[in-house]
Write a protein that holds these residues in place. Structure first.
Motif, PDB file in Angstrom:
ATOM      1  N   ASN A  10     -10.637 -25.599  33.554  1.00 52.86           N
ATOM      2  CA  ASN A  10     -11.946 -25.932  32.991  1.00 52.86           C
ATOM      3  C   ASN A  10     -12.916 -26.357  34.089  1.00 52.86           C
ATOM      4  O   ASN A  10     -14.117 -26.303  33.930  1.00 52.86           O
ATOM      5  N   LYS A  11     -12.378 -26.765  35.228  1.00 56.04           N
ATOM      6  CA  LYS A  11     -13.224 -27.197  36.355  1.00 56.04           C
ATOM      7  C   LYS A  11     -12.476 -26.969  37.638  1.00 56.04           C
ATOM      8  O   LYS A  11     -11.258 -26.934  37.637  1.00 56.04           O
ATOM      9  N   ASN A  12     -13.209 -26.884  38.735  1.00 57.91           N
ATOM     10  CA  ASN A  12     -12.610 -26.846  40.068  1.00 57.91           C
ATOM     11  C   ASN A  12     -11.692 -25.641  40.293  1.00 57.91           C
ATOM     12  O   ASN A  12     -10.485 -25.766  40.411  1.00 57.91           O
ATOM     13  N   LEU A  38     -24.990 -31.912  33.237  1.00 60.01           N
ATOM     14  CA  LEU A  38     -23.592 -31.618  32.889  1.00 60.01           C
ATOM     15  C   LEU A  38     -23.503 -30.846  31.578  1.00 60.01           C
ATOM     16  O   LEU A  38     -22.693 -29.939  31.435  1.00 60.01           O
ATOM     17  N   HIS A  39     -24.349 -31.214  30.631  1.00 55.00           N
ATOM     18  CA  HIS A  39     -24.291 -30.521  29.340  1.00 55.00           C
ATOM     19  C   HIS A  39     -24.855 -29.112  29.450  1.00 55.00           C
ATOM     20  O   HIS A  39     -24.354 -28.196  28.824  1.00 55.00           O
ATOM     21  N   LEU A  40     -25.910 -28.963  30.245  1.00 55.59           N
ATOM     22  CA  LEU A  40     -26.468 -27.609  30.412  1.00 55.59           C
ATOM     23  C   LEU A  40     -25.439 -26.703  31.072  1.00 55.59           C
ATOM     24  O   LEU A  40     -25.302 -25.531  30.731  1.00 55.59           O
ATOM     25  N   ILE A  96     -25.904 -39.646  16.487  1.00 56.87           N
ATOM     26  CA  ILE A  96     -25.414 -38.728  15.444  1.00 56.87           C
ATOM     27  C   ILE A  96     -24.931 -37.431  16.087  1.00 56.87           C
ATOM     28  O   ILE A  96     -23.854 -36.900  15.784  1.00 56.87           O
ATOM     29  N   SER A  97     -25.742 -36.949  17.020  1.00 52.88           N
ATOM     30  CA  SER A  97     -25.416 -35.703  17.692  1.00 52.88           C
ATOM     31  C   SER A  97     -24.094 -35.810  18.449  1.00 52.88           C
ATOM     32  O   SER A  97     -23.248 -34.903  18.405  1.00 52.88           O
ATOM     33  N   LEU A  98     -23.923 -36.940  19.111  1.00 53.42           N
ATOM     34  CA  LEU A  98     -22.678 -37.187  19.841  1.00 53.42           C
ATOM     35  C   LEU A  98     -21.465 -37.084  18.927  1.00 53.42           C
ATOM     36  O   LEU A  98     -20.471 -36.425  19.248  1.00 53.42           O
ATOM     37  N   PRO A 145     -14.315 -35.853  27.610  1.00 51.54           N
ATOM     38  CA  PRO A 145     -15.633 -35.947  26.982  1.00 51.54           C
ATOM     39  C   PRO A 145     -15.608 -36.681  25.658  1.00 51.54           C
ATOM     40  O   PRO A 145     -16.520 -37.452  25.350  1.00 51.54           O
ATOM     41  N   TYR A 146     -14.546 -36.470  24.883  1.00 52.29           N
ATOM     42  CA  TYR A 146     -14.500 -37.125  23.572  1.00 52.29           C
ATOM     43  C   TYR A 146     -14.283 -38.622  23.753  1.00 52.29           C
ATOM     44  O   TYR A 146     -14.877 -39.432  23.045  1.00 52.29           O
ATOM     45  N   VAL A 147     -13.449 -38.975  24.708  1.00 51.02           N
ATOM     46  CA  VAL A 147     -13.237 -40.400  24.978  1.00 51.02           C
ATOM     47  C   VAL A 147     -14.553 -41.031  25.436  1.00 51.02           C
ATOM     48  O   VAL A 147     -14.962 -42.084  24.941  1.00 51.02           O
ATOM     49  N   ASN A 148     -15.255 -40.358  26.352  1.00 49.43           N
ATOM     50  CA  ASN A 148     -16.485 -41.006  26.837  1.00 49.43           C
ATOM     51  C   ASN A 148     -17.547 -41.074  25.747  1.00 49.43           C
ATOM     52  O   ASN A 148     -18.297 -42.041  25.659  1.00 49.43           O
ATOM     53  N   HIS A 149     -17.581 -40.079  24.879  1.00 51.36           N
ATOM     54  CA  HIS A 149     -18.541 -40.149  23.782  1.00 51.36           C
ATOM     55  C   HIS A 149     -18.203 -41.304  22.836  1.00 51.36           C
ATOM     56  O   HIS A 149     -19.095 -41.990  22.348  1.00 51.36           O
ATOM     57  N   ILE A 150     -16.912 -41.540  22.615  1.00 48.97           N
ATOM     58  CA  ILE A 150     -16.531 -42.688  21.771  1.00 48.97           C
ATOM     59  C   ILE A 150     -17.006 -43.982  22.434  1.00 48.97           C
ATOM     60  O   ILE A 150     -17.548 -44.868  21.781  1.00 48.97           O
TER      61      ILE A 150
HETATM   62  C1  HEM Z   1     -26.395 -39.936  27.053  1.00 48.45           C
HETATM   63  C2  HEM Z   1     -25.600 -39.308  26.300  1.00 48.45           C
HETATM   64  C3  HEM Z   1     -24.398 -38.509  26.710  1.00 48.45           C
HETATM   65  C4  HEM Z   1     -23.571 -38.667  27.771  1.00 48.45           C
HETATM   66  C5  HEM Z   1     -23.648 -39.692  28.890  1.00 48.45           C
HETATM   67  C6  HEM Z   1     -22.567 -37.652  27.685  1.00 48.45           C
HETATM   68  C7  HEM Z   1     -21.564 -37.478  28.594  1.00 48.45           C
HETATM   69  C8  HEM Z   1     -20.775 -36.371  28.640  1.00 48.45           C
HETATM   70  C9  HEM Z   1     -19.912 -36.032  29.705  1.00 48.45           C
HETATM   71  C10 HEM Z   1     -19.783 -36.844  30.983  1.00 48.45           C
HETATM   72  C11 HEM Z   1     -19.279 -34.887  29.389  1.00 48.45           C
HETATM   73  C12 HEM Z   1     -18.274 -34.154  30.236  1.00 48.45           C
HETATM   74  C13 HEM Z   1     -18.973 -33.019  30.861  1.00 48.45           C
HETATM   75  C14 HEM Z   1     -18.078 -32.226  31.713  1.00 48.45           C
HETATM   76  O1  HEM Z   1     -16.862 -32.521  31.723  1.00 48.45           O
HETATM   77  O2  HEM Z   1     -18.564 -31.306  32.355  1.00 48.45           O
HETATM   78  C15 HEM Z   1     -19.744 -34.489  28.121  1.00 48.45           C
HETATM   79  C16 HEM Z   1     -19.331 -33.350  27.459  1.00 48.45           C
HETATM   80  C17 HEM Z   1     -19.854 -32.927  26.295  1.00 48.45           C
HETATM   81  N1  HEM Z   1     -20.870 -33.526  25.579  1.00 48.45           N
HETATM   82 FE1  HEM Z   1     -21.790 -35.224  26.044  1.00 48.45          FE
HETATM   83  N2  HEM Z   1     -22.799 -36.917  26.561  1.00 48.45           N
HETATM   84  C18 HEM Z   1     -23.922 -37.395  25.968  1.00 48.45           C
HETATM   85  C19 HEM Z   1     -24.516 -36.918  24.844  1.00 48.45           C
HETATM   86  C20 HEM Z   1     -24.115 -35.787  24.181  1.00 48.45           C
HETATM   87  C21 HEM Z   1     -24.764 -35.282  23.036  1.00 48.45           C
HETATM   88  C22 HEM Z   1     -26.007 -35.853  22.380  1.00 48.45           C
HETATM   89  C23 HEM Z   1     -24.071 -34.193  22.647  1.00 48.45           C
HETATM   90  C24 HEM Z   1     -24.424 -33.359  21.477  1.00 48.45           C
HETATM   91  C25 HEM Z   1     -24.559 -32.130  21.433  1.00 48.45           C
HETATM   92  C26 HEM Z   1     -22.982 -34.015  23.574  1.00 48.45           C
HETATM   93  C27 HEM Z   1     -22.055 -32.994  23.532  1.00 48.45           C
HETATM   94  C28 HEM Z   1     -21.105 -32.765  24.488  1.00 48.45           C
HETATM   95  C29 HEM Z   1     -20.215 -31.649  24.482  1.00 48.45           C
HETATM   96  C30 HEM Z   1     -20.150 -30.562  23.444  1.00 48.45           C
HETATM   97  C31 HEM Z   1     -19.419 -31.751  25.627  1.00 48.45           C
HETATM   98  C32 HEM Z   1     -18.325 -30.788  26.087  1.00 48.45           C
HETATM   99  C33 HEM Z   1     -17.034 -31.169  25.533  1.00 48.45           C
HETATM  100  C34 HEM Z   1     -15.923 -30.322  26.097  1.00 48.45           C
HETATM  101  O3  HEM Z   1     -16.116 -29.667  27.121  1.00 48.45           O
HETATM  102  O4  HEM Z   1     -14.853 -30.320  25.490  1.00 48.45           O
HETATM  103  N3  HEM Z   1     -23.034 -35.013  24.482  1.00 48.45           N
HETATM  104  N4  HEM Z   1     -20.649 -35.415  27.664  1.00 48.45           N
END
Ligand code: HEM
Lengths: 546, 394
Positions: free
Chosen positions: A509-511, B352-354, A137-139, A215-220
């Motif tokens: 955003n990075k690097n 990564l999230h932190l 849900i959070s994702l 990030p949105y693609v990987n969350h999907i």
């Molecule tokens: C095991 C679960 C998850 C994985 C493997 C995952 C993976 C990732 C990865 C790899 C990124 C990119 C980070 C970066 O580019 O530095 C990301 C970004 C992000 N994730 Fe997740 N995620 C998970 C769960 C969540 C959850 C529960 C939330 C809810 C708050 C969340 C919120 C975000 C947000 C807000 C970003 C940044 C998006 C942006 O920079 O535009 N993620 N996530």
């Protein structure tokens, strides 16, 4: 709805931090900070704007990265705790009571507490599944909350930004320029594969914007994966059955209508350490025998369309195949795996009916231990009647023989032997090592002659229709992380004032290292003023932090 | 010379090359008193050349062993751990080519040395593959995992350097305590290597009989003088030391003995060092960090995770699941090794999230990088040797 009007005249939605048009800081906090917060371009996110109704509150809760990270951390700690002692699936017990007793007996008070807290079946406990659900849900909510405004604002970017926006970028330069600075910068940036737009006296160069969607693609991808995992609870998507099958037997495959399997032969091969395998000699000397191959040669049969269920005549051979570890038999969406085995299970036992004194034999009988006859006819009208059969004899209870299981591991027979000399019949109880004569000494006995043995193969029957969905989720996840991590979104803004001065700002955003390398090349070519990394500057002033 | 001998000699060459390179990198960093980067770069060049030679020898070991055994040498503790040492150095070479940071070599190479030394305490003969391992997915899965772990470890190295530079050692703090704790742990590994080598070279072995948890008689072999004995144990070897204490039937007294010896020897060594230098080890090292660019270290810390995370996902989850599906008919079974791969992955996801939040860059990230490495090492040592051993099917 309230809106925020910027000095430049643009009307921004409530909650906006940086004007969508010119980039001026709109909040006090932004105005007072030395660097702008470029995350999500300073757009208005729903979660930062509304906090009234219960829906707002839930939305805000789940869209918070703090909450998301907390869920991840709780999950990882819980998952780790579940490895301290084996999960119940791995312990040799299968009822509630015996499992509980197993933990207490084997691991003492630690085991008792572990079981009491439910850690013995952690990964299918409701709270663990609930946590995974909250993660999902959070994702979804966190992604929606950010993706929509980010997408809009990146799509509608203006070239010209207010100087206050540029000054507050991390990479910033200001100084005199030449007449052709803009053109040269543009040319070099294009060479570096930037998309460049110009507007009057300004320029916006951008590269790798698509990485922002990573990030949105990987969350999907993750969501699709989790949906796939959930689907297996629906009947028909998932089959997991065990099939024990003896050499020579043909059995219907459980949960796979119409198909049967014959076990022609099961073989276990071990390494010999000779010839080709001499290189393993040293290791084999140390550890003893090592298995090399487990193999069940099978024939797969299918019942013709018009046959009755369970009918085993007229089977059509579909395939002959050696099932080995790593080489399952595959057919029709199902797969059969080599998982387990039992060597040398008793198949038949042969006895001779003999006179205890003269040792004269009245003939032999062979008992099939899986499907014994009720009585056996021998020479001169003698018969042996099987009054009771106990495949895995485990002792007597109230004078009755007991069997621990239906497997012929320790067969016991209660027989009545009738011969011309003993027409009333004599009763005897026979096990492998022992003969008991419950009603006093007999004249005749059954003397063990020999036994036949065979191997039993343990197979797993599996169907998992969710695999394509899981694969798709995994693939999308991998594309998303690669997109977000191996590419960066770099931008440069450049403006030349009427007096010829250059204002330059850069953001990624990075690097930052990569961004600066690009900028160095452009600066050298177009003689741009020297830039500073304003974050490094601020850190130097205050270091060290602890 | 047989190919097997060539293979192990190449590993020795790699080991000594890394050893020498460590000191040259140290010299490069130490010689750079004025903070001018010229001398540092000159010596750095020599050191990286030696490192690359060592790395090539290490690769040579790996591929010759592959040829001899007929399968990718990633199938037991010795092979996996030496490969991990190799990817660690590989990760460092990549970073060095990007950022030219001798100080990183001064930290990574000793750790790689310790890891190779640790690996060589395990039986290193070429062993045959059990049926479950007879698939190319073994090589694909495990090699991807070690590469990813080698890269992720760079995040810890950069983090450690960051901490060594910024943590204020003049007053008591949690940071100072834990930083010294990390170094103490490294000394313990040396303790393990010393005690293990000593008792191996002297061919120490003793056997005891005991009553196991199912009430049956069993035997246990010790390769170090038994400090702990099993339940109701009786020596089978003559003139052996009597165990000082008895453990519950569940605990492997031989492993516990090994751990205890390592702790003892390591601690003695640590105390000796402290007595000789009259300072904490961190205080000994901190002056070397004077000209470190902490911004760069933070960047390396983060980039290592960014590069390593997708590879780790691919190796430790995706490929692992494919292999498990083919071999055990299910892609996931919650066995401890799988769970710890998931734990590691979740940890880096949390990192990564932190990092998305401002306050988590710099020192906090540095600690996270170090903790990530600790989880990887926990996986390698504790999960492989202790937790998996507790599970009856392992
Ligand atoms: C095991 C679960 C998850 C994985 C493997 C995952 C993976 C990732 C990865 C790899 C990124 C990119 C980070 C970066 O580019 O530095 C990301 C970004 C992000 N994730 Fe997740 N995620 C998970 C769960 C969540 C959850 C529960 C939330 C809810 C708050 C969340 C919120 C975000 C947000 C807000 C970003 C940044 C998006 C942006 O920079 O535009 N993620 N996530």
């Amino acid at each position: 709805m309230e809106n925020l009007q910027c000095q430049c005249g643009h009307v921004n939605p409530l909650g906006t931090k940086l004007c969508e048009s010119c980039g001026r800081s709109l909040t006090d906090k932004e105005q007072n900070s030395k660097l702008v917060d470029m995350r999500y371009e300073g757009t208005a996110r729903r979660s930062q704007t509304y906090n009234k109704s219960i829906i707002d509150k839930i939305w805000n809760f789940f869209s918070s990265v703090k909450v998301g990270v907390s869920i991840i951390v709780i999950l990882l700690v819980a998952a780790a705790l579940g490895t301290i002692l084996p999960q119940q699936a791995f312990v040799p017990a299968n009822t509630e009571a015996t499992i509980k007793a197993y933990y207490a007996d084997t691991y003492g008070s630690v085991g008792r507490v572990y079981h009491f807290l439910g850690f013995h079946d952690l990964y299918s406990s409701y709270w663990f599944i609930a946590l995974v659900g909250m993660l999902a849900i959070s994702l979804v909510i966190a992604s929606l909350d950010r993706f929509v405004p980010l997408y809009n604002s990146l799509k509608n970017q203006r070239v010209l930004r207010h100087p206050s926006f540029m000054e507050k970028q991390r990479v910033y330069a200001q100084g005199p320029g030449a007449d052709d600075t803009l053109q040269k910068t543009e040319a070099k940036l294009k060479e570096l594969k930037y998309k460049v737009r110009t507007d009057k006296n300004g320029l916006l160069a951008e590269k790798g914007r698509f990485s922002r969607w990573g990030p949105y693609v990987n969350h999907i991808g993750l969501i699709i994966f989790l949906v796939g995992v959930m689907l297996r609870m629906i009947p028909g998507f998932y089959v997991d059955e065990t099939l024990w099958i003896r050499e020579g037997e043909t059995r219907a495959i459980p949960e796979v209508p119409g198909y049967s399997l014959e076990n022609v032969k099961f073989a276990l091969e071990t390494y010999t350490g000779e010839g080709e395998e001499a290189r393993f000699g040293e290791a084999l000397d140390r550890v003893g025998t090592v298995a090399k191959n487990y193999q069940t040669d099978i024939v797969l049969y299918q019942a013709p369309n018009n046959s009755l269920p369970g009918e085993t005549d007229n089977l059509e051979v579909v395939k002959e195949y050696p099932i080995r570890v790593n080489q399952p038999l595959k057919f029709d969406g199902y797969a059969i795996y080599q998982m387990d085995y039992k060597l040398n299970e008793l198949k038949t036992m042969t006895f001779a009916l003999t006179d205890q004194e003269t040792e004269e034999s009245l003939g032999e009988l062979t008992i099939d231990l899986i499907d014994p006859n009720e009585s056996y006819e021998l020479k001169n009208g003698s018969t042996v009647k099987l009054l009771g059969y106990y495949p895995n004899f485990s002792g007597f209870e109230n004078g009755e023989p007991q069997t621990a299981s239906p497997l012929p591991d320790n067969p016991g027979f209660l027989v009545k032997m009738t011969t011309p000399a003993t027409p009333q019949g004599e009763t005897s109880f026979i096990t492998i090592q022992n003969t008991i004569e419950p009603f006093g000494p007999n004249q005749y006995k059954l003397t063990f002659q020999n036994a036949e043995m065979r191997n039993v193969s343990g197979l797993t029957v599996r169907k998992d229709s969710t695999l394509p969905i899981l694969g798709l989720g995994g693939l999308i996840f991998m594309i998303g992380v690669a997109q977000g991590m191996y590419f960066n979104h770099r931008r440069f803004w450049l403006q030349q004032t009427d007096s010829g001065d250059i204002l330059l700002a850069g953001h990624t955003n990075k690097n930052w290292f990569g961004l600066k390398k690009d900028l160095d090349q452009v600066s050298a070519y177009a003689s741009l003023p020297a830039y500073t990394d304003q974050q490094e500057e601020t850190e130097k002033e205050g270091e060290p932090q602890s | 010379m047989t190919l097997t001998a060539i293979s192990s000699n190449l590993l020795y060459i790699a080991f000594f090359a890394y050893l020498i390179a460590t000191f040259v990198f140290g010299g490069a960093v130490k010689g750079n008193k004025k903070g001018s980067f010229n001398s540092e770069q000159r010596w750095g060049k020599v050191a990286i050349t030696i490192t690359v030679i060592g790395f090539l020898a290490h690769l040579g070991y790996f591929f010759t062993r592959w040829v001899v055994s007929g399968h990718a040498p990633l199938s037991n503790m010795f092979e996996f751990t030496t490969a991990f040492g190799m990817t660690l150095v590989g990760g460092f070479i990549i970073l060095y080519s990007l950022y030219k940071t001798p100080v990183l070599g001064m930290v990574v190479l000793p750790v790689a040395l310790l890891i190779i030394a640790y690996a060589s305490m395990f039986p290193n003969e070429i062993s045959p593959l059990i049926p479950a391992l007879q698939t190319n997915w073994l090589a694909i899965h495990v090699s991807t995992v070690v590469i990813a772990e080698g890269i992720l470890a760079m995040s810890a190295a950069a983090g450690l350097i960051y901490l060594l530079k910024v943590v204020d050692l003049s007053k008591k703090s949690k940071q100072r305590f834990w930083l010294e704790g990390i170094l103490y742990f490294l000394v313990l590994v040396v303790g393990f290597v010393i005690s293990s080598s000593y008792f191996t070279l002297t061919n120490y072995e003793t056997t005891f009989q005991y009553v196991n948890k199912d009430g049956q008689e069993a035997t246990i072999i010790y390769n170090m003088p038994p400090i702990f004995g099993m339940n109701e144990s009786v020596p089978l070897t003559e003139d052996t030391m009597t165990p000082l204490a008895e453990t519950p039937p569940l605990v492997d007294a031989s492993k516990l003995t090994t751990v205890t010896w390592s702790l003892l020897v390591g601690t003695v060594l640590y105390v000796l060092i402290r007595l000789i230098v009259r300072r904490r080890i961190v205080q000994l090292i901190q002056p070397l960090m004077k000209s470190v660019n902490i911004q760069l270290m933070d960047e390396i810390n983060y980039r290592a995770v960014i590069i390593g995370f997708p590879i780790f996902t691919l190796g430790a989850l995706v490929f692992a699941m494919i292999w498990a599906q083919i071999t055990w008919s299910r892609f996931w079974g919650w066995d401890p090794k799988e769970v710890w791969a998931l734990v590691t992955w979740l940890f880096y996801a949390a990192y990564l999230h932190l990092r998305l939040g401002k306050g988590w860059q710099g020192e906090k990230s540095a600690w996270l990088g170090v903790i990530g490495f600790a989880i990887i090492m926990f996986n390698l040592i504790v999960v492989n040797l202790i937790i998996a051993g507790l599970h009856s099917y392992a």
